[in-house]
Design an enzyme around this catalytic site. Sequence first.
Site, short mmCIF file in Angstrom:
data_model
loop_
_atom_site.label_atom_id
_atom_site.label_comp_id
_atom_site.label_asym_id
_atom_site.label_seq_id
_atom_site.Cartn_x
_atom_site.Cartn_y
_atom_site.Cartn_z
N ASP A 25 0.84 -1.20 0.00
CA ASP A 25 0.00 0.00 0.00
C ASP A 25 0.87 1.25 0.00
O ASP A 25 1.94 1.29 0.63
CB ASP A 25 -0.91 -0.01 1.24
N TRP A 30 2.85 7.93 -2.50
CA TRP A 30 4.28 8.15 -2.77
C TRP A 30 4.44 9.03 -4.01
O TRP A 30 5.23 9.98 -4.01
CB TRP A 30 4.98 6.81 -2.98
N HIS A 42 3.27 3.28 -8.98
CA HIS A 42 3.14 1.85 -9.24
C HIS A 42 4.42 1.29 -9.88
O HIS A 42 4.86 0.18 -9.57
CB HIS A 42 1.93 1.58 -10.13
N SER A 71 -9.98 -7.28 -6.01
CA SER A 71 -11.21 -7.30 -6.80
C SER A 71 -11.96 -5.98 -6.69
O SER A 71 -12.82 -5.67 -7.53
CB SER A 71 -12.11 -8.46 -6.36
N LEU A 136 11.62 -20.56 -3.88
CA LEU A 136 10.57 -19.70 -3.36
C LEU A 136 9.32 -19.80 -4.22
O LEU A 136 9.38 -19.77 -5.46
CB LEU A 136 11.06 -18.24 -3.35
#
Length: 251
Positions: A25, A30, A42, A71, A136
């Site tokens: 978030d 930012w 983003h 969603s 991972l």
Amino acid sequence: MSFNEPNRLDNEQYCMPRHVAIIMDGNGRWAKNQGKMRISGHKAGVKSVRRAVSFAIHHKLEALTLYAFSSENWSRPIQEVTALMELFAWALDREIKSLNKHNICLRVIGDTGRFNNYIQDRIRIAEEITQQNNGLTLNIAANYGGRWDIIQGTKKLAEQVKEGLLRPDQITEASLASYLCMQELAPVDLVIRTGGEHRISNFLLWQIAYAEFWFTDILWPDFDQHVFESALHAFSLRERRYGGISLNIHD
């Protein structure tokens, strides 16, 4: 994606989580603070994803789950949603070779059927390329909602009942969990949320039932190995009781 090894935690002093989930978030705020458009936030957030994945690899986490697009995010301005979709497709194409090189198994969890055909193809290809990797597990939650997850699992159980393969009284937590996202992975141990908010936002409602939570005011583009390390250190100091009582005789 470049995975330069960060300073390694002393695993003998830390109780390391197996599965960490992050609500990423603060990208928009930012960007606003930088006097830039929201999409710039983003794009900066993608760099933080790389840092978080690098940290998870070098500290041998089993799974890292990142909340990329909920969603509910479709309600954002169409220009931002379109830019996010383009960024998602770009990141899948650009990062897949490096993910595969570093033995990362990529999975996209959520209702991906709402994405356009191009993005669905990119997801399918990325998952196929990395499906045999056993390092991972990187889960990207895209068009994901915790309520959707539980509902789609419930529908699958209802089909079993309808077909006479299962009686209602045979439904258990385990049977429902087997139809939810990430059922084959270790439960989420730690949820991190950046950006100063203190809510779950419909994220992994079932899977985080006994997870520890750690919140920070740091905006996601500024999330780095030091912030991640602070979260793991805080986790190591928690006593996880799972509904039981404390083992500390002084409590």
